[in-house]
Design a protein around this motif. Structure first.
Motif, PDB file in Angstrom:
ATOM      1  N   GLU A 164       0.821  -1.213   0.000  1.00  0.00           N
ATOM      2  CA  GLU A 164       0.000   0.000   0.000  1.00  0.00           C
ATOM      3  C   GLU A 164       0.856   1.264   0.000  1.00  0.00           C
ATOM      4  OE1 GLU A 164      -2.813  -0.371   3.222  1.00  0.00           O
ATOM      5  OE2 GLU A 164      -3.801  -2.026   2.193  1.00  0.00           O
ATOM      6  N   ILE A 165       0.208   2.384  -0.262  1.00  0.00           N
ATOM      7  CA  ILE A 165       0.910   3.668  -0.171  1.00  0.00           C
ATOM      8  C   ILE A 165       0.219   4.511   0.900  1.00  0.00           C
ATOM      9  CG2 ILE A 165       1.720   3.694  -2.556  1.00  0.00           C
ATOM     10  CD1 ILE A 165      -0.653   5.634  -3.163  1.00  0.00           C
TER      11      ILE A 165
ATOM     12  N   PHE B 255      -3.254   4.427   4.829  1.00  0.00           N
ATOM     13  CA  PHE B 255      -2.629   3.585   3.813  1.00  0.00           C
ATOM     14  C   PHE B 255      -3.726   2.982   2.950  1.00  0.00           C
ATOM     15  CE2 PHE B 255       0.722   3.852   6.881  1.00  0.00           C
ATOM     16  CZ  PHE B 255       1.896   3.659   6.172  1.00  0.00           C
ATOM     17  N   HIS B 256      -3.522   2.998   1.651  1.00  0.00           N
ATOM     18  CA  HIS B 256      -4.424   2.227   0.796  1.00  0.00           C
ATOM     19  C   HIS B 256      -3.670   1.730  -0.431  1.00  0.00           C
ATOM     20  CE1 HIS B 256      -4.934   5.674  -1.864  1.00  0.00           C
ATOM     21  NE2 HIS B 256      -5.578   6.398  -0.951  1.00  0.00           N
ATOM     22  N   LEU B 257      -4.261   0.804  -1.162  1.00  0.00           N
ATOM     23  CA  LEU B 257      -3.631   0.291  -2.374  1.00  0.00           C
ATOM     24  C   LEU B 257      -3.563   1.407  -3.414  1.00  0.00           C
ATOM     25  CD1 LEU B 257      -5.422  -3.174  -2.679  1.00  0.00           C
ATOM     26  CD2 LEU B 257      -2.979  -2.811  -2.226  1.00  0.00           C
ATOM     27  N   PRO B 258      -2.514   1.411  -4.239  1.00  0.00           N
ATOM     28  CA  PRO B 258      -2.457   2.416  -5.298  1.00  0.00           C
ATOM     29  C   PRO B 258      -3.452   2.073  -6.399  1.00  0.00           C
ATOM     30  CG  PRO B 258      -0.634   0.881  -5.530  1.00  0.00           C
ATOM     31  CD  PRO B 258      -1.337   0.505  -4.255  1.00  0.00           C
TER      32      PRO B 258
ATOM     33  N   GLU C 224     -12.214   2.250  -4.749  1.00  0.00           N
ATOM     34  CA  GLU C 224     -11.391   3.454  -4.859  1.00  0.00           C
ATOM     35  C   GLU C 224     -12.230   4.728  -4.987  1.00  0.00           C
ATOM     36  OE1 GLU C 224      -7.851   0.984  -7.190  1.00  0.00           O
ATOM     37  OE2 GLU C 224      -9.343   2.121  -8.312  1.00  0.00           O
ATOM     38  N   GLY C 225     -13.359   4.607  -5.684  1.00  0.00           N
ATOM     39  CA  GLY C 225     -14.207   5.782  -5.952  1.00  0.00           C
ATOM     40  C   GLY C 225     -14.527   6.626  -4.726  1.00  0.00           C
ATOM     41  N   PRO C 226     -14.976   5.995  -3.599  1.00  0.00           N
ATOM     42  CA  PRO C 226     -15.353   6.804  -2.433  1.00  0.00           C
ATOM     43  C   PRO C 226     -14.185   7.443  -1.675  1.00  0.00           C
ATOM     44  CG  PRO C 226     -16.207   4.529  -2.306  1.00  0.00           C
ATOM     45  CD  PRO C 226     -15.210   4.576  -3.410  1.00  0.00           C
ATOM     46  N   ARG C 227     -12.952   7.069  -2.004  1.00  0.00           N
ATOM     47  CA  ARG C 227     -11.812   7.630  -1.267  1.00  0.00           C
ATOM     48  C   ARG C 227     -11.821   9.162  -1.302  1.00  0.00           C
ATOM     49  NH1 ARG C 227      -6.971   3.949  -3.793  1.00  0.00           N
ATOM     50  NH2 ARG C 227      -7.540   2.006  -2.744  1.00  0.00           N
ATOM     51  N   ARG C 228     -11.306   9.731  -0.204  1.00  0.00           N
ATOM     52  CA  ARG C 228     -11.294  11.189  -0.133  1.00  0.00           C
ATOM     53  C   ARG C 228     -10.436  11.794  -1.252  1.00  0.00           C
ATOM     54  NH1 ARG C 228      -9.413  13.860   5.318  1.00  0.00           N
ATOM     55  NH2 ARG C 228      -9.758  11.731   6.057  1.00  0.00           N
TER      56      ARG C 228
ATOM     57  N   VAL D 103       3.467   5.908  -9.160  1.00  0.00           N
ATOM     58  CA  VAL D 103       4.850   6.350  -8.944  1.00  0.00           C
ATOM     59  C   VAL D 103       5.220   6.171  -7.462  1.00  0.00           C
ATOM     60  CG1 VAL D 103       6.473   8.285  -9.081  1.00  0.00           C
ATOM     61  CG2 VAL D 103       4.798   7.941 -10.897  1.00  0.00           C
ATOM     62  N   ALA D 104       4.288   6.527  -6.568  1.00  0.00           N
ATOM     63  CA  ALA D 104       4.537   6.355  -5.133  1.00  0.00           C
ATOM     64  C   ALA D 104       4.747   4.877  -4.796  1.00  0.00           C
ATOM     65  CB  ALA D 104       3.366   6.918  -4.324  1.00  0.00           C
ATOM     66  N   ALA D 105       3.937   4.010  -5.411  1.00  0.00           N
ATOM     67  CA  ALA D 105       4.058   2.573  -5.133  1.00  0.00           C
ATOM     68  C   ALA D 105       5.388   2.017  -5.644  1.00  0.00           C
ATOM     69  CB  ALA D 105       2.890   1.824  -5.781  1.00  0.00           C
ATOM     70  N   ILE D 106       5.835   2.499  -6.806  1.00  0.00           N
ATOM     71  CA  ILE D 106       7.097   2.003  -7.379  1.00  0.00           C
ATOM     72  C   ILE D 106       8.293   2.475  -6.551  1.00  0.00           C
ATOM     73  CG2 ILE D 106       8.631   2.137  -9.382  1.00  0.00           C
ATOM     74  CD1 ILE D 106       6.034   2.338 -11.112  1.00  0.00           C
TER      75      ILE D 106
END
Ligand SMILES: [Zn+2]
Ligand SMILES: [Zn+2]
Ligand SMILES: [Zn+2]
Ligand SMILES: [Zn+2]
Ligand SMILES: [Zn+2]
Length: 397
Positions: free
Chosen positions: A104-105, A113-116, A126-130, A157-160
């Motif tokens: 996660e990032i 933390f959540h999945l990219p 993912e849609g409801p994420r802030r 990019v953050a995940a990589i």
């Protein structure tokens, strides 16, 4: 955002405290047999001592100590009741740096933390994420940019970079690579995107190879190339501050009068004011003259100085270059032009990281500046082991 954390790590701090207690208790073990002596660990500290230690710590350090294991959590659990804004995020930053939850990032907007996201769309989780809010999140303008290739967005990019930092092998840099071809009749543009790691950051390289087909149709096809560029933000722009067509205007617009830029001369036997080389001469030499033209063409040397140059945007971490691949001998084809840009995308540990934000459509603010040295982004991709000015680059065509 301040990145200043206390220099002494939590472990060091706790070790110091336990050593002090150790010293005081050193008198006792002489009378104990080895089986009776249990080494003093965090588990061995009574609740009261833990609370005393924790009282000396700042809010974030205290939360970290509480998070260390079940024992400290039982004694200090309240320390994890952090203010949901900045405090909570600073605590999560510590966990991020420790490499927790490697798939996660840490999302600053969601403060968790959540999945990219794998691409710019979103699924029902993912849609409801802030950070997304079904496409209405304000943070979206810091997550993706019309000036970057479509597969390049903040989450990936953050995940990589995170995967690289902790060597988890979960996200590979090759997911940023792409090849696209744009065709208009015999004119075509090939876009090659590649990337590499450099000092924890990602450097992205984009090569646009422009071919104008047969020499007999050069002017018509060059016009087609120009309108292909104009139709796409990604093709048209070096970065949000510079357009390719503005770098050397005679590439597409031979009728414009040539402007002698300082430091550029045609090396002809006359003063720069009297230069007879027109935009048309440069344009013709660029697109149609072969490698041998230097012996008879005045435009050749003036072009040479333009094509040797490496440019740098001073608003964002982008370097760029225009290269010419001249045909060898007699050929009915035009020459190929290569537009190359190198962009430092930063580590993406925060969407507000200056090198990342400067590539975003909104930018950060009026006093935006680039975080890398001028010309250093291209060098860090092509010649990372060499000095700042030892730049060598040969386009892939
Ligand atoms: Zn413990
Ligand atoms: Zn988020
Ligand atoms: Zn001249
Ligand atoms: Zn020439
Ligand atoms: Zn720029």
């Amino acid at each position: 955002m301040s990145e200043e954390f206390t220099k002494i790590s939590l472990e060091e701090f706790v070790n110091e405290k336990t050593e002090l207690i150790d010293e005081r208790w050193q008198f006792q073990p002489a009378t104990l047999t080895p089986t009776q002596w249990t080494p003093l660990t965090l588990q061995g500290l009574p609740r009261g001592v833990l609370i005393k230690i924790a009282t000396y710590l700042n809010v974030i350090d205290r939360a970290c100590l509480a998070f260390t294991c079940r024992h400290t959590h039982q004694a200090l659990g309240r320390a994890l009741r952090l203010n949901p804004g900045h405090e909570r995020y600073m605590f999560l930053r510590r966990l991020e740096r420790d490499g927790i939850w490697p798939s996660e990032i840490l999302c600053e907007t969601c403060s968790k933390f959540h999945l990219p996201r794998r691409d710019k769309t979103w699924n029902k989780y993912e849609g409801p994420r802030r950070c997304i809010r079904y496409g209405n999140g304000r943070a979206l303008e810091y997550l993706e940019s019309p000036f970057l290739p479509r597969q390049v967005h903040f989450d990936i990019v953050a995940a990589i970079t995170r995967s690289y930092r902790f060597d988890s092998g979960l996200y590979d840099i090759s997911s940023l690579f792409s090849t696209d071809k744009y065709i208009a009749g015999r004119a075509n543009i090939t876009s090659n995107v590649s990337a590499r790691h450099y000092k924890g950051s990602i450097v992205l390289k984009t090569e646009l190879v422009l071919s104008a087909g047969k020499e007999a149709f050069a002017s018509e096809n060059v016009e087609k190339l120009q309108s292909m560029l104009q139709k796409s933000t990604k093709l048209q722009n070096v970065c949000q501050h510079v357009k390719w067509a503005e770098v050397l205007p005679f590439i597409f617009l031979p009728q414009l009068p040539t402007v002698q830029k300082s430091g550029h001369s045609c090396l002809g036997k006359h003063s720069s004011q009297k230069c007879k080389i027109s935009g048309q001469d440069l344009h013709t030499c660029l697109w149609t003259h072969s490698q041998k033209c230097w012996s008879r063409c005045d435009a050749y040397s003036r072009l040479g100085s333009d094509l040797q140059r490496l440019w740098s945007c001073n608003m964002c971490s982008t370097d760029y270059k225009i290269s010419l691949s001249r045909k060898q001998g007699k050929s009915s084809e035009t020459n190929s032009l290569v537009f190359t840009s190198w962009k430092n995308l930063s580590r993406c540990t925060s969407v507000y990281n200056e090198d990342w934000a400067a590539h975003m459509n909104s930018g950060l603010s009026a006093h935006q500046k680039r975080g890398t040295d001028l010309y250093d982004v291209a060098r860090s991709f092509e010649n990372p082991a060499k000095g700042l000015f030892d730049f060598e680059y040969y386009p892939s065509v």
